[in-house]
Design a protein around this motif. Structure first.
Motif, PDB file in Angstrom:
ATOM      1  N   GLN A  54       1.455  39.582 -10.309  1.00  0.00           N
ATOM      2  CA  GLN A  54       0.486  38.647 -10.341  1.00  0.00           C
ATOM      3  C   GLN A  54      -0.322  38.418 -11.291  1.00  0.00           C
ATOM      4  O   GLN A  54      -0.723  37.298 -11.903  1.00  0.00           O
ATOM      5  CB  GLN A  54      -0.346  38.915  -8.833  1.00  0.00           C
ATOM      6  CG  GLN A  54      -1.474  37.844  -8.935  1.00  0.00           C
ATOM      7  CD  GLN A  54      -2.319  37.955  -7.293  1.00  0.00           C
ATOM      8  OE1 GLN A  54      -1.903  38.297  -6.581  1.00  0.00           O
ATOM      9  NE2 GLN A  54      -3.396  37.351  -7.473  1.00  0.00           N
ATOM     10  N   LYS A  55      -0.623  39.367 -12.052  1.00  0.00           N
ATOM     11  CA  LYS A  55      -1.258  39.613 -13.090  1.00  0.00           C
ATOM     12  C   LYS A  55      -0.895  38.620 -14.537  1.00  0.00           C
ATOM     13  O   LYS A  55      -1.547  37.942 -15.169  1.00  0.00           O
ATOM     14  CB  LYS A  55      -1.651  40.964 -13.589  1.00  0.00           C
ATOM     15  CG  LYS A  55      -2.484  41.145 -14.898  1.00  0.00           C
ATOM     16  CD  LYS A  55      -4.074  40.672 -14.560  1.00  0.00           C
ATOM     17  CE  LYS A  55      -5.026  40.987 -15.786  1.00  0.00           C
ATOM     18  NZ  LYS A  55      -6.180  39.844 -15.551  1.00  0.00           N
ATOM     19  N   GLU A  56       0.604  39.064 -14.558  1.00  0.00           N
ATOM     20  CA  GLU A  56       1.078  38.118 -15.678  1.00  0.00           C
ATOM     21  C   GLU A  56       1.285  36.586 -15.298  1.00  0.00           C
ATOM     22  O   GLU A  56       1.148  35.812 -16.296  1.00  0.00           O
ATOM     23  CB  GLU A  56       2.810  38.802 -15.628  1.00  0.00           C
ATOM     24  CG  GLU A  56       2.760  39.932 -16.161  1.00  0.00           C
ATOM     25  CD  GLU A  56       4.107  40.700 -16.290  1.00  0.00           C
ATOM     26  OE1 GLU A  56       4.953  40.399 -15.295  1.00  0.00           O
ATOM     27  OE2 GLU A  56       4.286  41.687 -17.094  1.00  0.00           O
ATOM     28  N   HIS A  65      -7.806  34.970 -10.761  1.00  0.00           N
ATOM     29  CA  HIS A  65      -7.271  35.777  -9.700  1.00  0.00           C
ATOM     30  C   HIS A  65      -7.217  34.915  -8.472  1.00  0.00           C
ATOM     31  O   HIS A  65      -6.073  34.749  -7.912  1.00  0.00           O
ATOM     32  CB  HIS A  65      -8.069  36.987  -9.374  1.00  0.00           C
ATOM     33  CG  HIS A  65      -7.175  37.910  -8.501  1.00  0.00           C
ATOM     34  ND1 HIS A  65      -6.062  38.678  -8.787  1.00  0.00           N
ATOM     35  CD2 HIS A  65      -7.591  38.063  -7.204  1.00  0.00           C
ATOM     36  CE1 HIS A  65      -5.753  39.215  -7.538  1.00  0.00           C
ATOM     37  NE2 HIS A  65      -6.660  38.965  -6.572  1.00  0.00           N
ATOM     38  N   PRO A  66      -8.215  34.601  -7.804  1.00  0.00           N
ATOM     39  CA  PRO A  66      -8.398  33.828  -6.576  1.00  0.00           C
ATOM     40  C   PRO A  66      -7.311  32.497  -6.595  1.00  0.00           C
ATOM     41  O   PRO A  66      -6.752  32.199  -5.670  1.00  0.00           O
ATOM     42  CB  PRO A  66      -9.764  33.350  -6.182  1.00  0.00           C
ATOM     43  CG  PRO A  66     -10.650  34.512  -6.885  1.00  0.00           C
ATOM     44  CD  PRO A  66      -9.775  34.757  -8.211  1.00  0.00           C
ATOM     45  N   THR A  67      -7.215  31.901  -7.687  1.00  0.00           N
ATOM     46  CA  THR A  67      -6.594  30.408  -7.755  1.00  0.00           C
ATOM     47  C   THR A  67      -5.157  30.995  -7.826  1.00  0.00           C
ATOM     48  O   THR A  67      -4.225  30.430  -6.965  1.00  0.00           O
ATOM     49  CB  THR A  67      -6.883  29.737  -9.117  1.00  0.00           C
ATOM     50  OG1 THR A  67      -8.361  29.536  -9.132  1.00  0.00           O
ATOM     51  CG2 THR A  67      -5.981  28.610  -9.327  1.00  0.00           C
ATOM     52  N   THR A  68      -4.704  32.258  -8.495  1.00  0.00           N
ATOM     53  CA  THR A  68      -3.444  32.674  -8.566  1.00  0.00           C
ATOM     54  C   THR A  68      -3.075  33.178  -7.394  1.00  0.00           C
ATOM     55  O   THR A  68      -1.806  32.735  -6.680  1.00  0.00           O
ATOM     56  CB  THR A  68      -3.188  33.603  -9.845  1.00  0.00           C
ATOM     57  OG1 THR A  68      -3.581  33.001 -10.855  1.00  0.00           O
ATOM     58  CG2 THR A  68      -1.881  34.295  -9.680  1.00  0.00           C
ATOM     59  N   ASN A  69      -3.800  33.858  -6.631  1.00  0.00           N
ATOM     60  CA  ASN A  69      -3.522  34.474  -5.174  1.00  0.00           C
ATOM     61  C   ASN A  69      -3.152  33.136  -4.398  1.00  0.00           C
ATOM     62  O   ASN A  69      -2.298  33.423  -3.325  1.00  0.00           O
ATOM     63  CB  ASN A  69      -4.731  35.018  -4.934  1.00  0.00           C
ATOM     64  CG  ASN A  69      -4.440  36.188  -3.565  1.00  0.00           C
ATOM     65  OD1 ASN A  69      -3.235  36.839  -3.882  1.00  0.00           O
ATOM     66  ND2 ASN A  69      -5.231  36.189  -2.697  1.00  0.00           N
TER      67      ASN A  69
END
Length: 144
Positions: A54-56, A65-69
């Protein structure tokens, strides 16, 4: 607006971007996916062993982070990816891997993307396409 601004390179690039985005979103809508979701799906598909963290993905998208999550959660709900928490270097990490369904959707999107690109470059020769690509890359690199 003064008509002379309609020939400004920045204005033209923006208008082209808007038209392309509209067409891409229409194509993606038929696949039941958003532009952000397909970007993540392609990123995972092209990653080594068709998996990443997820970090990549956050780094690639340049979003929080919340958007990616949220994007990952929706892709997982659609069974296009699967996630797994793992311990890496003493820290928990969310691994993201593409599913067969996700791979199929990437293939369908690639075909749609190629048709769209052919449509808006059909009037260019191969040399013209290469020149356009080189010029756009130079513009992009200067902005980065």
């Amino acid at each position: 607006m003064n008509d002379s601004h309609k020939n400004d390179i920045g204005f033209l690039l923006k208008k082209i971007d808007e038209k392309l985005e509209k067409q891409v979103n229409a194509n993606l809508n038929s696949l039941g996916i958003t532009f952000a979701q397909i970007r993540v799906l392609i990123f995972v598909h092209e990653a080594e062993n068709q998996q990443t963290t997820q970090k990549e993905i956050e780094t690639f998208l340049e979003v929080s982070h919340p958007t990616t999550n949220g994007i990952i959660k929706r892709l997982e709900e659609k069974q296009l990816i699967k996630t797994e928490m793992t311990l890496k270097n003493g820290r928990m990490s969310k691994n993201v891997a593409i599913t067969e369904k996700g791979i199929e959707l990437c293939s369908k999107n690639e075909a749609d993307k190629n048709l769209l690109e052919d449509k808006f470059t059909e009037w260019l020769s191969e040399d013209g396409k290469n020149t356009l690509r080189e010029l756009l890359l130079k513009i992009y690199e200067k902005l980065c």
